[in-house]
Write a protein that holds these residues in place. Structure first.
Motif, mmCIF file in Angstrom:
data_model
loop_
_atom_site.group_PDB
_atom_site.id
_atom_site.type_symbol
_atom_site.label_atom_id
_atom_site.label_comp_id
_atom_site.label_asym_id
_atom_site.label_seq_id
_atom_site.Cartn_x
_atom_site.Cartn_y
_atom_site.Cartn_z
ATOM 1 N N MET A 1 2.965 10.923 6.678
ATOM 2 C CA MET A 1 2.994 9.920 5.068
ATOM 3 C C MET A 1 2.278 8.590 5.709
ATOM 4 N N VAL A 2 1.598 8.181 4.955
ATOM 5 C CA VAL A 2 0.954 6.657 5.260
ATOM 6 C C VAL A 2 1.337 5.778 4.107
ATOM 7 N N ILE A 3 1.836 4.664 4.557
ATOM 8 C CA ILE A 3 2.256 3.519 3.766
ATOM 9 C C ILE A 3 0.864 2.920 3.264
ATOM 10 N N THR A 4 1.175 2.209 1.969
ATOM 11 C CA THR A 4 0.124 1.565 1.426
ATOM 12 C C THR A 4 -0.371 0.397 1.943
ATOM 13 N N GLN A 5 -1.955 0.371 2.131
ATOM 14 C CA GLN A 5 -2.443 -0.775 2.595
ATOM 15 C C GLN A 5 -2.472 -1.834 1.589
ATOM 16 N N ALA A 6 -2.234 -1.831 0.350
ATOM 17 C CA ALA A 6 -2.091 -2.638 -0.469
ATOM 18 C C ALA A 6 -0.776 -3.501 -0.051
ATOM 19 N N GLN A 7 0.274 -2.718 0.075
ATOM 20 C CA GLN A 7 1.410 -3.292 0.575
ATOM 21 C C GLN A 7 1.526 -4.104 1.620
ATOM 22 N N GLN A 8 0.758 -3.571 2.726
ATOM 23 C CA GLN A 8 0.423 -4.136 4.174
ATOM 24 C C GLN A 8 -0.133 -5.592 3.846
ATOM 25 N N GLU A 9 -1.274 -5.580 3.010
ATOM 26 C CA GLU A 9 -1.795 -6.648 2.818
ATOM 27 C C GLU A 9 -0.888 -7.797 1.897
ATOM 28 N N GLU A 10 0.169 -7.292 1.323
ATOM 29 C CA GLU A 10 1.176 -8.123 0.630
ATOM 30 C C GLU A 10 1.895 -8.825 1.637
ATOM 31 N N GLY A 11 2.384 -7.899 2.656
ATOM 32 C CA GLY A 11 3.242 -8.270 3.427
ATOM 33 C C GLY A 11 2.681 -9.294 4.300
ATOM 34 N N TYR A 584 4.287 13.934 -5.634
ATOM 35 C CA TYR A 584 3.681 13.667 -4.424
ATOM 36 C C TYR A 584 3.667 12.159 -3.943
ATOM 37 N N TYR A 585 2.999 11.558 -5.112
ATOM 38 C CA TYR A 585 2.697 10.036 -4.937
ATOM 39 C C TYR A 585 4.080 9.148 -4.887
ATOM 40 N N ARG A 586 5.073 9.619 -5.635
ATOM 41 C CA ARG A 586 6.392 8.903 -5.313
ATOM 42 C C ARG A 586 6.880 9.186 -3.872
ATOM 43 N N LEU A 587 6.741 10.344 -3.370
ATOM 44 C CA LEU A 587 7.009 10.625 -1.961
ATOM 45 C C LEU A 587 5.935 10.060 -0.983
ATOM 46 N N ASP A 588 5.008 9.131 -1.475
ATOM 47 C CA ASP A 588 3.977 8.590 -0.290
ATOM 48 C C ASP A 588 3.270 9.684 0.044
ATOM 49 N N ARG A 589 3.204 10.938 -0.333
ATOM 50 C CA ARG A 589 2.303 12.002 0.129
ATOM 51 C C ARG A 589 0.918 12.096 -0.422
#
Length: 898
Positions: A1-11, A584-589
């Motif tokens: 499972m890979v976390i959102t690049q956009a959330q990473q940019e946001e952080g 699947y999207y809700r589960l970050d898959r």
């Protein structure tokens, strides 16, 4: 499972913003050199340093759910030996890790014995809250090939895992046990349900092998099997003989504890011997004693029943404990009290089909054909045929087995049970904003185990248009509640297996069909007849189109009927795929989500269902946005918007506009983001308050970097709306965004409270990514507060969480946070090591922050900021005492002068 690049940019953006904030709490200016002022300064610094280290932020898990404690008779020796073995191997580590098997026939008290272990004061003292109970009884109706996965799910629920969104449940359990490394005991009750079927045995034993590698873990199983499981795989068990029936003395104590004294006469021992001193028959016979029967009369009825049974089945009374149990249950069902309620066996039969039992408040709705059903249930509890657990009416597994073998379920009752649970699913499948949205979701959540069981049974044995629509309602419910994919995946498999018509015929039929098949959740006032009518209308139109076009399939024939049904299911398949992809999207898959959503869009396109294609595109755009592919996201949002516009779907038009606005926000295009989301709000219909609130929530997100006060106002109001009207998922997201706004405003106490709350709410929603960000922000805030050691622990926790989620970027940032703290704590070797690890990870994902870190590594020694009293705790205390003494001396001196 890979976390959102956009959330990473946001952080990254938020952290950069916080670094520029004035840190007024820690600016102490001293420009007076008098001794009293110096003393006050020293005292203030010491007090601050002590208090700032006291910020304990440790989001904790849920307390385990255990069955209530019971009074236990006749098992003292077994309990004493088992508990001593458990504690000895954990405390002394003398023996290799072994586990406790509680073996025995049905009704002998295996579960009761396990309850005695889990509630023993010594076990409670040693294990505390790390005591867990897993009931395998509900798995008896699950297909053998699904039992192992269900066992992992049961264990996960009992443990209260931190992270649960991955597709690998073992990986989630491993993460939890490694990061919560304390002595832990797990009871697997009715384990034979999982282990006995040959088709499930290998996979189930593999789970035992997986669990025992964690040496802090002690397993206790209850099973009817005489042999210990998985010994060939290296699972070690303490040697215990199978539990035998009670002694005569213990049987007397059990019977007399449940019976009025007036019922007991000289034949008590004869009655106990007649039932072989097996606890379950003793409990059932004691129920007869409560109806003013003496033990002599109960024994007479027992022998009479055996005599009749022997005539009918001469070889049935062979001393087999199962026959004694069957006889005792049969006699209870034929007792005068039960016979005065002819519907009693049928109520038991209905409850036997419900793995989660039946809630008393739902009895009348589930069983409307039985008069005064509440009183009847009370009678069954009184006779011990039912037990009233805290949440539901349930029965002993042996009684359940007897009822299932000896009583058939009346068709009218079965229809009513199915109608009740399908109506629960149907009502809970509505979109947010519909009447009583949260109430419907809560009611289904309370009955979800039974609803799942009945839905799966209908799909497996009666796959039709209406059962698939009910499944779609259930998937719609899962989109806004804790998501899971098992039933959706199974539904796709079943649908694809049923589509036997040739691809050419199906494609021809689909393209000729001009049917509007847009899914909109039905409101509760719609009947099942309405649902069936919609499906029949579609099928009729398909049939008419084929007849008009001179199709070769004549639906008047049996083959035609089958093909027509298959075409109806083919129409439904992309709807199931759309929801499976969204889950699947809700589960970050994301990989599985993209594949499934693209298949759904392709099938909708062939069906000429443009609005549904746009729904799939909207979800795909969301995934592209979260992965940082902003160009593709904007293109898909815009294409979806145009299709929604053509259909006049204002709510979904607004959703596409909001998506584009958030892409602009993540590209730091504040004006464009603000303009687009304000446009999205104007697109909403005036009475669509959910759509308007969604837009205001996203405005709050956009404002948080530029106007925190306005951001907090918008997000607070949005959360209030969601808490009343749903979905709760959005309420949590609003609070999370509000916490970030407080954080950016320097209001760390307010932010801390909100992050801790959202962490727990995200846990229940299986939103692992946001849980990780909550911990990361808490760590960063503690670093700003100079609570360095607490921040270090939290950064380490976020590192392990993001590493578990395979997010290299956020893992690297978490390690970078640790490196900075080690440098500030004047530990250059650890700092350099952490910087090197972080740099390697961030460089691997081409993160710009990796370049800046090269300069930090070169200046590690310059980052040391420890003052002398931070290095030495004794000196810190001494300086505090000295400051107090100086102040006291000054006060006494001035007082003496006056």
């Amino acid at each position: 499972m890979v976390i959102t690049q956009a959330q990473q940019e946001e952080g990254r953006e938020d952290i950069a913003s916080s670094a520029a904030l004035p840190n007024q709490q820690y600016k102490l200016v001293c420009n007076i050199s008098f001794l009293p002022v110096v003393a006050v300064f020293v005292a203030a610094v010491v007090a601050f340093k002590v208090s700032s280290g006291d910020h304990k932020i440790d989001p904790s898990g849920r307390l385990p759910l255990l069955p209530p404690a019971l009074k236990i008779y006749g098992r003292e020796e077994f309990l004493q030996e088992a508990i001593e073995k458990i504690l000895l191997q954990l405390v002394s580590k003398v023996e290799a890790n072994k586990h406790i098997p509680i073996k025995g026939g049905p009704g002998v008290g295996k579960t009761t014995t396990a309850i005695g272990i889990i509630h023993d004061p010594r076990i409670v003292k040693y294990f505390g809250d790390a005591r867990h109970w897993v009931s395998c009884r509900e798995a008896s109706d699950i297909a053998d090939n699904m039992k192992a996965q269900k066992l992992l799910d049961y264990i996960s629920d009992s443990l209260g895992l931190d992270l649960t969104a991955s597709s690998d449940r073992r990986k989630d359990i491993r993460y939890f046990l490694v990061n919560n490394n304390v002595p832990r005991i797990i009871v697997l009750d009715n384990f034979e349900t999982m282990w006995e079927p040959p088709g499930a045995r290998e996979a189930t034993e593999g789970i035992l092998k997986f669990l025992v590698q964690f040496t802090q873990l002690t397993l206790v199983i209850t099973t009817r099997n005489a042999h210990n499981p998985a010994t060939h795989l290296g699972v070690s068990w303490h040697q215990f003989e199978s539990i035998q029936p009670l002694s005569l003395h213990a049987s007397r104590m059990l019977f007399t504890s449940l019976s009025p004294p007036t019922s007991i006469d000289s034949r008590l021992d004869d009655l106990l011997r007649a039932v072989d001193c097996i606890p379950l028959p003793i409990v059932l016979m004691a129920s007869s004693a409560q109806e003013n029967y003496t033990t002599s009369r109960i024994l007479e009825i027992w022998n009479s029943g055996l005599s009749g049974q022997s005539k009918a089945l001469p070889h049935n009374n062979d001393g087999n404990p199962m026959n004694i149990l069957d006889h005792s249950i049969a006699l209870s069902l034929k007792s005068p009290l039960i016979k005065s309620y002819p519907e009693a066996p049928m109520l038991l039969r209905i409850i036997a089909d419900l793995p989660g039992g039946i809630k008393p408040e739902n009895l009348q709705r589930i069983v409307p054909l039985i008069d005064d059903v509440d009183h009847l249930a009370a009678v069954l509890v009184r006779t011990s045929l039912l037990k009233n657990s805290p949440d539901a009416l349930q029965m002993h597994s042996t009684i359940r087995s007897h009822v299932l073998r000896n009583y058939a379920l009346d068709a009218s009752h079965k229809k009513n049970v199915q109608a009740f649970y399908f109506q629960l699913i149907h009502e809970a499948g509505n979109d947010p904003g519909t009447q009583d949205f949260l109430g419907h979701a809560r009611r289904l959540s309370d009955e979800e185990a039974n609803a799942q069981n009945l839905l799966l049974d209908a799909l497996e044995h009666n796959l039709s248009g209406d059962t698939v629509w009910i499944a779609i309602d259930y998937f719609n419910y899962l989109l806004w509640n804790p998501p899971s994919t098992d039933i959706a995946k199974r539904t796709v498999e079943l649908l694809k297996n049923q589509l036997l018509c040739s691809e050419g015929v199906r494609t021809s039929t689909m393209r000729q069909t001009e049917v509007s098949w847009q899914y909109t959740p039905l409101l509760k006032e719609h009947s099942w007849e309405d649902l069936n009518q919609r499906i029949n209308t579609i099928s009729a139109q398909i049939s008419n189109n084929n007849m008009t076009e001179g199709g070769t399939h004549q639906f008047g024939t049996p083959d035609g009927d089958i093909c027509q049904q298959q075409q109806t299911l083919d129409l439904l398949l992309p709807h199931v795929l759309l929801r499976l992809g969204t889950l699947y999207y809700r589960l970050d898959r994301y990989t599985e989500a993209i594949e499934t959503l693209e298949e759904a869009a392709d099938r909708f396109e062939k069906l000429n269902q443009t609005t549904e294609v746009a729904q799939a595109w909207n979800q795909l755009a969301e995934i592209h946005r979260l992965r940082g592919y902003f160009t593709q996201a904007l293109q898909m949002y815009f294409e979806a918007y145009k299709r929604f516009q053509g259909a006049g779907d204002a709510r979904r038009m607004s959703a596409s506009q909001r998506g584009m606005g958030i892409v602009y926000f993540e590209q730091n295009r504040f004006s464009d983001a603000l303009e687009m989301i304000e446009m999205a709000q104007r697109t909403c219909l005036p009475d669509d308050h959910t759509c308007i609130t969604d837009s205001k929530r996203e405005l709050g997100r956009v404002y948080r970097n530029h106007n925190q006060s306005e951001s907090i106002r918008l997000l607070t109001n949005a959360r209030k709306y969601y808490l009343i009207h749903g979905p709760l998922r959005h309420a949590t997201i609003a609070l999370y965004q509000e916490a970030i706004a407080h954080y950016l405003q320097g209001e760390y106490d307010d932010a801390e409270v909100r992050f801790s709350v959202t962490f727990e709410e995200f846990r229940t929603q299986r939103n692992d990514a946001q849980m990780g960000f909550c911990i990361y922000y808490l760590a960063d805030m503690n670093q700003i507060r100079r609570s360095h050691y607490q921040a270090l622990a939290l950064f380490h926790r976020s590192e392990t969480m993001f590493e578990h989620m395979e997010n290299k970027f956020m893992t690297g940032l978490s390690i970078k946070g640790q490196a900075e703290l080690y440098a500030k704590l004047c530990q250059p070797a650890k700092a350099k090591q952490a910087y090197s690890r972080a740099h390697a990870l961030l460089e691997d994902v081409n993160a710009e922050v990796a370049i800046a870190m090269e300069l930090d590594i070169q200046h590690i020694h310059d980052m040391c900021e420890l003052s002398i009293w931070e290095r030495y705790a004794a000196l810190k205390l001494f300086l505090g005492f000295l400051a107090f003494a100086i102040l006291f001396f000054i006060f006494i001196r001035r007082w003496s002068r006056h």
